[in-house]
Design a protein around this motif. Structure first.
Motif, mmCIF file in Angstrom:
data_model
loop_
_atom_site.group_PDB
_atom_site.id
_atom_site.type_symbol
_atom_site.label_atom_id
_atom_site.label_comp_id
_atom_site.label_asym_id
_atom_site.label_seq_id
_atom_site.Cartn_x
_atom_site.Cartn_y
_atom_site.Cartn_z
ATOM 1 N N SER A 1 0.825 -1.192 0.000
ATOM 2 C CA SER A 1 0.000 0.000 0.000
ATOM 3 C C SER A 1 0.869 1.256 0.000
ATOM 4 O O SER A 1 0.733 2.129 -0.871
ATOM 5 C CB SER A 1 -0.922 -0.072 1.227
ATOM 6 N N ALA A 2 1.807 1.332 0.943
ATOM 7 C CA ALA A 2 2.689 2.505 0.992
ATOM 8 C C ALA A 2 3.571 2.568 -0.254
ATOM 9 O O ALA A 2 3.775 3.635 -0.835
ATOM 10 C CB ALA A 2 3.561 2.451 2.245
ATOM 11 N N GLY A 3 4.076 1.419 -0.668
ATOM 12 C CA GLY A 3 5.036 1.401 -1.781
ATOM 13 C C GLY A 3 4.418 1.687 -3.137
ATOM 14 O O GLY A 3 5.112 2.101 -4.067
ATOM 15 N N ALA A 4 3.108 1.452 -3.248
ATOM 16 C CA ALA A 4 2.450 1.743 -4.528
ATOM 17 C C ALA A 4 1.665 3.048 -4.452
ATOM 18 O O ALA A 4 1.241 3.585 -5.476
ATOM 19 C CB ALA A 4 1.517 0.591 -4.919
ATOM 20 N N GLY A 5 1.429 3.518 -3.212
ATOM 21 C CA GLY A 5 0.652 4.748 -3.052
ATOM 22 C C GLY A 5 -0.847 4.522 -3.231
ATOM 23 O O GLY A 5 -1.535 5.312 -3.864
ATOM 24 N N ILE A 6 -1.333 3.419 -2.654
ATOM 25 C CA ILE A 6 -2.771 3.124 -2.740
ATOM 26 C C ILE A 6 -3.286 2.758 -1.345
ATOM 27 O O ILE A 6 -2.519 2.323 -0.497
ATOM 28 C CB ILE A 6 -3.080 1.967 -3.722
ATOM 29 N N PRO A 7 -4.591 2.940 -1.084
ATOM 30 C CA PRO A 7 -5.106 2.575 0.239
ATOM 31 C C PRO A 7 -5.098 1.063 0.441
ATOM 32 O O PRO A 7 -5.338 0.314 -0.514
ATOM 33 C CB PRO A 7 -6.542 3.101 0.225
ATOM 34 N N PRO A 8 -4.843 0.609 1.686
ATOM 35 C CA PRO A 8 -4.818 -0.843 1.925
ATOM 36 C C PRO A 8 -6.124 -1.523 1.537
ATOM 37 O O PRO A 8 -6.124 -2.667 1.095
ATOM 38 C CB PRO A 8 -4.573 -0.965 3.430
ATOM 39 N N LYS A 9 -7.230 -0.810 1.667
ATOM 40 C CA LYS A 9 -8.530 -1.435 1.368
ATOM 41 C C LYS A 9 -8.678 -1.768 -0.109
ATOM 42 O O LYS A 9 -9.591 -2.504 -0.488
ATOM 43 C CB LYS A 9 -9.661 -0.503 1.784
ATOM 44 N N ALA A 10 -7.828 -1.186 -0.946
ATOM 45 C CA ALA A 10 -7.922 -1.481 -2.383
ATOM 46 C C ALA A 10 -7.407 -2.878 -2.703
ATOM 47 O O ALA A 10 -7.650 -3.411 -3.776
ATOM 48 C CB ALA A 10 -7.122 -0.444 -3.178
ATOM 49 N N ILE A 11 -6.685 -3.465 -1.748
ATOM 50 C CA ILE A 11 -6.071 -4.778 -2.016
ATOM 51 C C ILE A 11 -7.040 -5.871 -1.589
ATOM 52 O O ILE A 11 -7.393 -5.986 -0.416
ATOM 53 C CB ILE A 11 -4.726 -4.891 -1.286
ATOM 54 N N THR A 12 -7.481 -6.638 -2.565
ATOM 55 C CA THR A 12 -8.531 -7.611 -2.261
ATOM 56 C C THR A 12 -8.054 -9.060 -2.288
ATOM 57 O O THR A 12 -8.779 -9.954 -1.871
ATOM 58 C CB THR A 12 -9.687 -7.460 -3.267
#
Ligand code: IMP
Length: 430
Positions: free
Chosen positions: A249-260
Motif C-alpha cells: 500500500s505505501a510502496g504503490a501509493g494506494i489505500p490498503p482497502k484497495a487490495i482484495t
C-alpha cells in the motif's frame, strides 16, 4: 476496487516472473512497489528467454501499463538499458506503457560503491547482497539524504542535495577503501540519462488510484521474498525493504482497502542466494542435483543458489504475515526422480517443537528441521495439463505441502513455458 498482490513466500526466486507474466494477461496495470534491480525474473515466452530486473513482468503483454512505484529504488542506468533491450525485441512500443514514480529513490554510483565496501568490511558475516546499491539507497532515503526521480529534473535542488549528501559520503568512502566522488561527476552521470527517463516520469500513485477507482485490474508485483523482509525475515540476512503484503500500500501509493487478494508464490522446494540461515539446506549431492535440475542460478548475479527441501515453517510464517489467500506452487517438476521427498513441517529448538520461525540469530542457527518423508515419483511432469495428469505421489506431496501450510493451491507450474501451468483457483479475471 480490486488490486491483487503476488509475492514470494520464501527467500526470493520462487518463480514470480512466470506467475506475474501469466496473471498480467488479465490485468490492466502491473505495479512494482519495493526493491530495485536486486530482483531478477527469467521469463520464457515462445521459447525465447527474457531477463527483467526492474520492469514488471507484465511488459511482455503489449498494452499493459507497467508501473515502477514510489517504494522502489531505481538505478536509471539499468532502467535505460532494460528499456532499450525490450524495445529492440519489439516490446514497449509505446512509452505510456511504462510509468516511473517521481517519488522513487535513485541509486547513484556511490550507493553501489558503499554496498560493495560494507560487504567487504563484514568479512565472514557478509550478507551476500547483490551489490547493486540497494541497501545504501534505502539508507539515504531513511536518512533523508536521498535523491528522488523527480529531483533529477530540478537541477538547483539536485545540486544542493548532492552537495549535502556527498559531504558526508566523501568522509566515509575513503575509510571503506573507496574513492571520494565529486558532485559534478554525479551530475554528469545524471545528464547522461535524464532525457531518457523523462517520458516515463509521473505521479504513479495518482494514476494507480485513478485506475482502481475506474474499475481497472491492478496486479501488484512483490520482489524478493518474505523471509528477506527487513522486519520479518532472517535479519540481518535480509534485503533493505519490506517484502510483506502490508508494504504494497505505501510502496504503490494506494489505500490498503484497495487490495482484495494476495497470492503467495512458493517453490516446491527451497532456495536462497547469499548468506544467512537456511534450516533445510542440502549441502550434499542432492542439493547439487536440485541446483542442476532446477537451473538454480541467480537471474541477477548468476550466483549458484543454495538449495534444500520445502520448509513449511517459513511459508506458514509468510502466509500468516501477508494474509495469503492462495498458493501458486512452482517447479514441482524438478522433484521428479527424488525418493523420498522430505518436507519440513516444524523445527526443533532447545527441545521444543516450533511451527513458526524463531526471531533471533541464535534461534535460526540452532533450529533443526523436523521432516515428513513422502514417496517420490519418476514420471516427468512437464506435459501435465490438469492435476489428474500428475502421478499419484506428486499429488500426495502437493496435498501434504498445502496441508502443512494451511492454504489452498490456486496455480501449479510444472515447467518454464507459459503453457506448463495448471490454473486451479481464482486468478484475476474471475
Ligand atoms: P540486497 O537486496 O542486494 O541488499 O541483498 C540482500 C539479500 O537479499 C542477499 O542475500 C541477496 O542475495 C538477497 N536478494 C535480494 N534480492 C533478491 C531476489 O530478488 N531474489 C533472491 N534473493 C535476493
Amino acid at each position: 476496487m480490486a488490486a491483487t498482490i503476488v509475492l514470494g513466500t520464501q527467500w526470493g526466486d520462487e518463480g514470480k516472473g512466470k506467475v506475474v507474466d501469466l496473471l498480467a494477461a488479465d490485468a490492466d496495470l502491473v505495479v512494482r512497489y519495493h526493491g530495485g534491480n536486486n530482483a531478477g525474473h527469467t521469463l520464457v515466452v515462445n521459447g525465447e528467454k527474457t531477463i527483467l530486473n526492474l520492469v514488471p513482468a507484465g511488459v511482455l503483454h503489449p498494452g499493459k501499463v507497467c508501473v515502477l512505484g514510489p517504494g522502489m529504488v531505481i538505478d536509471p542506468e539499468i532502467l535505460v538499458r532494460e528499456v532499450d533491450a525490450l524495445k529492440a525485441r519489439g516490446y514497449l512500443t509505446d512509452d505510456r506503457w511504462l510509468r516511473l514514480s517521481e517519488q522513487a529513490h535513485v541509486i547513484l554510483p556511490y550507493h553501489r560503491a558503499l554496498d560493495r565496501a560494507r560487504e567487504r568490511m563484514r568479512e565472514a558475516g557478509a550478507i551476500g547482497t547483490t551489490g547493486r546499491g540497494i541497501g545504501p539507497a534505502y539508507e539515504d532515503k531513511m536518512a533523508r539524504s536521498g535523491v528522488r526521480v523527480g529531483d533529477l529534473f530540478e537541477q538547483g535542488d539536485l545540486r544542493d542535495t548532492l552537495v549535502r549528501s556527498l559531504r558526508e559520503k566523501n568522509e566515509i568512502l575513503p575509510l571503506l577503501g573507496e574513492r571520494p566522488v565529486a558532485v559534478d561527476e554525479i551530475l554528469a552521470v545524471i545528464d547522461g540519462y535524464r532525457a531518457r527517463l523523462a517520458p516515463f516520469v509521473t505521479d504513479t500513485g495518482a494514476e494507480v488510484r485513478a485506475a482502481i477507482a475506474a474499475g481497472k485490474r491492478v496486479l501488484l508485483e512483490g520482489a524478493q521474498g518474505m523471509l528477506l523482509d527487513v522486519d520479518h525475515g532472517t535479519y540481518p540476512y535480509v534485503t533493505s525493504s519490506n517484502c510483506v503484503a502490508g508494504a504494497a500500500s505505501a510502496g504503490a501509493g494506494i489505500p490498503p482497502k484497495a487490495i482484495t487478494r494476495v497470492i503467495g508464490i512458493t517453490k516446491a522446494y527451497t532456495t536462497r542466494v547469499g548468506g544467512g540461515p537456511f534450516p533445510t539446506e542440502l549441502t550434499d549431492a542432492l542439493g547439487e542435483r536440485l541446483r542442476a535440475d532446477g537451473d538454480e542460478y541467480g537471474a541477477t548475479t548468476g550466483r549458484p543458489r543454495r538449495c534444500g527441501w520445502f520448509d513449511a515453517v517459513v511459508v506458514r510464517h509468510a502466509v500468516a504475515l501477508s494474509g495469503v489467500d492462495g498458493l501458486a506452487v512452482t517447479k514441482l517438476d524438478v522433484l521428479t526422480g527424488m525418493d523420498p521427498v522430505p518436507l519440513c513441517v516444524a523445527y526443533e529448538l532447545d527441545g521444543r517443537r516450533l511451527t513458526l520461525p524463531p526471531a533471533t540469530q541464535r534461534g535460526w542457527r540452532d533450529a533443526t528441521p523436523i521432516y515428513e518423508n513422502h514417496p517420490g515419483w519418476r514420471e516427468p511432469l512437464g506435459r501435465a495439463r490438469s492435476l489428474d495428469d500428475l502421478p499419484a505421489n506428486a499429488r500426495r506431496y502437493l496435498d501434504a505441502l498445502t496441508g502443512a501450510v494451511g492454504v489452498p493451491m490456486v496455480l501449479l507450474s510444472i515447467g518454464a513455458g507459459r503453457e506448463q501451468t495448471i490454473v486451479l483457483g481464482q486468478t484475476l479475471a474471475t
